[in-house]
Scaffold this motif. Structure first.
Motif, mmCIF file in Angstrom:
data_model
loop_
_atom_site.group_PDB
_atom_site.id
_atom_site.type_symbol
_atom_site.label_atom_id
_atom_site.label_comp_id
_atom_site.label_asym_id
_atom_site.label_seq_id
_atom_site.Cartn_x
_atom_site.Cartn_y
_atom_site.Cartn_z
ATOM 1 N N GLY A 1 8.383 2.253 -7.744
ATOM 2 C CA GLY A 1 9.575 3.075 -7.623
ATOM 3 C C GLY A 1 9.444 4.281 -6.712
ATOM 4 N N GLU A 2 8.272 4.529 -6.168
ATOM 5 C CA GLU A 2 8.068 5.678 -5.268
ATOM 6 C C GLU A 2 8.771 5.423 -3.931
ATOM 7 O OE1 GLU A 2 6.561 9.430 -4.209
ATOM 8 O OE2 GLU A 2 6.443 8.402 -6.157
ATOM 9 N N ARG A 3 9.216 6.492 -3.287
ATOM 10 C CA ARG A 3 9.797 6.353 -1.955
ATOM 11 C C ARG A 3 8.711 5.895 -0.976
ATOM 12 N NH1 ARG A 3 14.172 7.841 1.144
ATOM 13 N NH2 ARG A 3 15.194 8.855 -0.627
ATOM 14 N N THR A 4 9.007 4.912 -0.163
ATOM 15 C CA THR A 4 8.051 4.366 0.792
ATOM 16 C C THR A 4 8.201 5.051 2.147
ATOM 17 O OG1 THR A 4 9.608 2.593 1.315
ATOM 18 C CG2 THR A 4 7.913 2.116 -0.332
ATOM 19 N N VAL A 5 7.198 4.853 2.999
ATOM 20 C CA VAL A 5 7.220 5.433 4.339
ATOM 21 C C VAL A 5 7.142 4.308 5.368
ATOM 22 C CG1 VAL A 5 6.199 7.615 3.612
ATOM 23 C CG2 VAL A 5 4.702 5.732 4.314
ATOM 24 N N ILE A 6 7.716 4.546 6.526
ATOM 25 C CA ILE A 6 7.767 3.542 7.581
ATOM 26 C C ILE A 6 6.429 3.462 8.303
ATOM 27 C CG2 ILE A 6 8.884 2.915 9.758
ATOM 28 C CD1 ILE A 6 11.392 4.291 8.714
ATOM 29 N N TRP B 1 17.194 -3.917 6.630
ATOM 30 C CA TRP B 1 16.075 -3.895 5.693
ATOM 31 C C TRP B 1 15.631 -2.460 5.416
ATOM 32 C CZ3 TRP B 1 10.767 -2.798 7.089
ATOM 33 C CH2 TRP B 1 9.873 -2.934 6.006
ATOM 34 N N GLN B 2 15.540 -1.649 6.436
ATOM 35 C CA GLN B 2 15.112 -0.268 6.250
ATOM 36 C C GLN B 2 16.081 0.505 5.354
ATOM 37 O OE1 GLN B 2 12.385 1.207 7.128
ATOM 38 N NE2 GLN B 2 11.479 -0.006 8.768
ATOM 39 N N ARG B 3 17.362 0.298 5.529
ATOM 40 C CA ARG B 3 18.357 1.036 4.747
ATOM 41 C C ARG B 3 18.369 0.609 3.276
ATOM 42 N NH1 ARG B 3 21.849 4.193 7.571
ATOM 43 N NH2 ARG B 3 22.080 3.799 9.827
ATOM 44 N N THR B 4 18.000 -0.610 2.984
ATOM 45 C CA THR B 4 18.125 -1.120 1.615
ATOM 46 C C THR B 4 16.799 -1.251 0.876
ATOM 47 O OG1 THR B 4 18.090 -3.399 2.455
ATOM 48 C CG2 THR B 4 20.246 -2.366 2.150
ATOM 49 N N HIS B 5 15.692 -0.891 1.507
ATOM 50 C CA HIS B 5 14.382 -1.013 0.862
ATOM 51 C C HIS B 5 13.578 0.276 1.044
ATOM 52 C CE1 HIS B 5 15.645 -5.184 1.066
ATOM 53 N NE2 HIS B 5 14.745 -5.453 0.148
ATOM 54 N N ARG B 6 14.148 1.378 0.590
ATOM 55 C CA ARG B 6 13.499 2.676 0.768
ATOM 56 C C ARG B 6 12.505 2.998 -0.344
ATOM 57 N NH1 ARG B 6 18.865 6.193 2.562
ATOM 58 N NH2 ARG B 6 19.197 5.134 4.568
ATOM 59 N N PHE B 7 12.563 2.262 -1.433
ATOM 60 C CA PHE B 7 11.699 2.565 -2.571
ATOM 61 C C PHE B 7 10.831 1.363 -2.913
ATOM 62 C CE2 PHE B 7 15.348 5.327 -2.828
ATOM 63 C CZ PHE B 7 14.793 6.557 -3.128
ATOM 64 N N CYS B 8 9.654 1.661 -3.421
ATOM 65 C CA CYS B 8 8.671 0.628 -3.750
ATOM 66 C C CYS B 8 9.173 -0.205 -4.924
ATOM 67 C CB CYS B 8 7.340 1.283 -4.092
ATOM 68 S SG CYS B 8 6.037 0.106 -4.545
ATOM 69 N N SER B 9 9.178 -1.512 -4.769
ATOM 70 C CA SER B 9 9.615 -2.395 -5.849
ATOM 71 C C SER B 9 8.559 -2.526 -6.935
ATOM 72 C CB SER B 9 9.945 -3.777 -5.288
ATOM 73 O OG SER B 9 8.820 -4.342 -4.634
ATOM 74 N N ARG B 10 7.345 -2.016 -6.687
ATOM 75 C CA ARG B 10 6.279 -2.092 -7.682
ATOM 76 C C ARG B 10 6.265 -0.862 -8.587
ATOM 77 N NH1 ARG B 10 0.367 -3.140 -5.420
ATOM 78 N NH2 ARG B 10 1.361 -5.152 -4.930
ATOM 79 N N ARG C 1 5.258 1.342 3.553
ATOM 80 C CA ARG C 1 4.098 1.513 2.693
ATOM 81 C C ARG C 1 4.415 2.492 1.572
ATOM 82 N NH1 ARG C 1 0.427 1.792 7.596
ATOM 83 N NH2 ARG C 1 -0.456 -0.302 7.772
ATOM 84 N N CYS C 2 3.851 2.201 0.407
ATOM 85 C CA CYS C 2 4.011 3.083 -0.739
ATOM 86 C C CYS C 2 2.815 4.020 -0.819
ATOM 87 C CB CYS C 2 4.123 2.274 -2.029
ATOM 88 S SG CYS C 2 4.289 3.313 -3.494
ATOM 89 N N PRO C 3 3.037 5.336 -0.712
ATOM 90 C CA PRO C 3 1.913 6.273 -0.779
ATOM 91 C C PRO C 3 1.333 6.412 -2.182
ATOM 92 C CG PRO C 3 3.987 7.461 -0.654
ATOM 93 C CD PRO C 3 4.317 6.009 -0.473
ATOM 94 N N ALA C 4 2.065 5.937 -3.192
ATOM 95 C CA ALA C 4 1.597 6.088 -4.570
ATOM 96 C C ALA C 4 0.686 4.954 -5.003
ATOM 97 C CB ALA C 4 2.797 6.198 -5.512
ATOM 98 N N CYS C 5 1.143 3.705 -4.823
ATOM 99 C CA CYS C 5 0.350 2.570 -5.318
ATOM 100 C C CYS C 5 -0.291 1.750 -4.206
ATOM 101 C CB CYS C 5 1.208 1.669 -6.202
ATOM 102 S SG CYS C 5 2.484 0.730 -5.307
ATOM 103 N N GLY C 6 0.027 2.078 -2.940
ATOM 104 C CA GLY C 6 -0.593 1.392 -1.812
ATOM 105 C C GLY C 6 0.046 0.073 -1.426
ATOM 106 N N ALA C 7 1.120 -0.296 -2.076
ATOM 107 C CA ALA C 7 1.777 -1.566 -1.755
ATOM 108 C C ALA C 7 2.383 -1.528 -0.357
ATOM 109 C CB ALA C 7 2.861 -1.874 -2.782
#
Length: 314
Positions: free
Chosen positions: A148-153, A137-146, A161-167
């Motif tokens: 497109g920003e790179r997410t953080v663990i 899951w970590q390798r294939t879900h690095r970007f926010c599906s809402r 978590r997405c630092p841009a939209c908070g998702a």
């Protein structure tokens, strides 16, 4: 109505035995606790890479997951996943790396779940299933599906978590149904997928679609793949199946028609077998039994009445 008896219930389905590990999810957001657990001298960790870990044989013939104290672990911060605590208070972590570490003694070897799942103890299998599922899951879900920003663990590997939209994004598990279908003559329906080798037959399976119950999925998949209609459906058991991210839901199902019309896309061949016919096919090498790690073997055994011939892993 047929009441199915599991004649092999004294041995657990692969990947489902109690691991003795408390996942302790309430600690995942406690950074101070996680830091203390990581630095504790009893803490153990292992590396997971590409769905594989290192396993090794012990002098007494057992196979173990290769683990090290946390203070001997390869350096990593972001890709360190908390897996839980055992009854002795030992904490376990998985480290996601691009490659497995080498071993000085050269005795350890890399292995995936199809091999290791049949060899390791329930504790080690439970840890490995958890780690392999998180790693994929970590390798294939690095970007926010809402956005497109790179997410953080976050949450020790269990949230991105997405630092841009908070998702917040959580590990994905896809429900799939797997079913042993029998007819009114008590024959079993087995199929061979188009990419399987000659002689390899197993139960039918498929994914649950949006807005569909699992019973509806059983009936739809059987009809789509082999043209057989199904009536009563009885749930048996489930099995984590991180290849890469499924939960297999096992069923016994009763066919209301018997004419076979394979789809040709997923199923190349399907056949009805009586117990005598299947036993003769096993003995002649015409049919290869499913691999023991899959719940498919258990479903067939419930109908067959005894354990199937054993096969080695892929």
């Amino acid at each position: 109505m047929t009441i199915w008896t599991d004649h092999t219930a004294d041995r657990p389905i692969s990947l489902t035995a109690s691991s003795g590990i408390d996942r302790a999810a309430h600690h995942r957001l406690d950074e101070a606790w996680l830091a203390a657990a990581w630095s504790h001298p009893t803490t153990r960790c292992f590396v997971v890479s590409g769905g594989q870990v290192l396993i090794d044989e012990t002098p007494d013939g057992r196979t173990e997951l290769v683990m090290t104290p946390s203070f001997e672990a390869p350096l990593t911060e972001a890709h360190r996943y908390f897996l839980g605590i055992d009854d002795d208070g030992v904490s376990y972590f998985a480290l996601q790396k691009d490659a497995l570490p080498g071993r000085i003694d050269q005795s350890a070897r890399p292995a995936g779940l199809r091999e290791a799942g049949l060899l390791l103890s329930p504790r080690d299998v439970g840890l490995m299933v958890h780690a392999v599922g998180l790693e994929n899951w970590q390798r294939t879900h690095r970007f926010c599906s809402r956005c497109g920003e790179r997410t953080v663990i976050a949450a020790a590997g269990h949230i991105r978590r997405c630092p841009a939209c908070g998702a917040e994004h959580y590990p994905r598990t896809d429900p799939a149904v797997i079913m042993a279908v029998t007819d009114e003559d008590d024959r079993i329906l087995l199929g061979r997928q188009v990419h399987w080798p000659e002689g390899r037959f197993s139960t039918l399976a498929g994914f649950v679609e949006p807005g569909e119950s699992i019973e509806q999925a059983v009936r739809r998949e059987v009809c789509e793949e082999v043209g057989v209609t199904v009536g009563p459906v009885e749930y048996v058991a489930s099995q984590p199946w991180p290849f890469p991210s499924s939960l297999m839901l096992g069923f016994m199902a009763r066919a209301t028609s018997t004419e076979i019309d394979v789809d040709g896309d997923e199923i190349h061949e399907a056949r009805w077998f009586s117990r005598e016919e299947l036993r003769a096919a096993f003995e002649a090498g015409e049919v290869l039994p499913p691999y023991g790690i899959s719940i498919a073997a258990r479903l067939i055994e419930m109908w067959y009445g005894k354990p199937l011939p054993t096969r080695s892993f892929v």
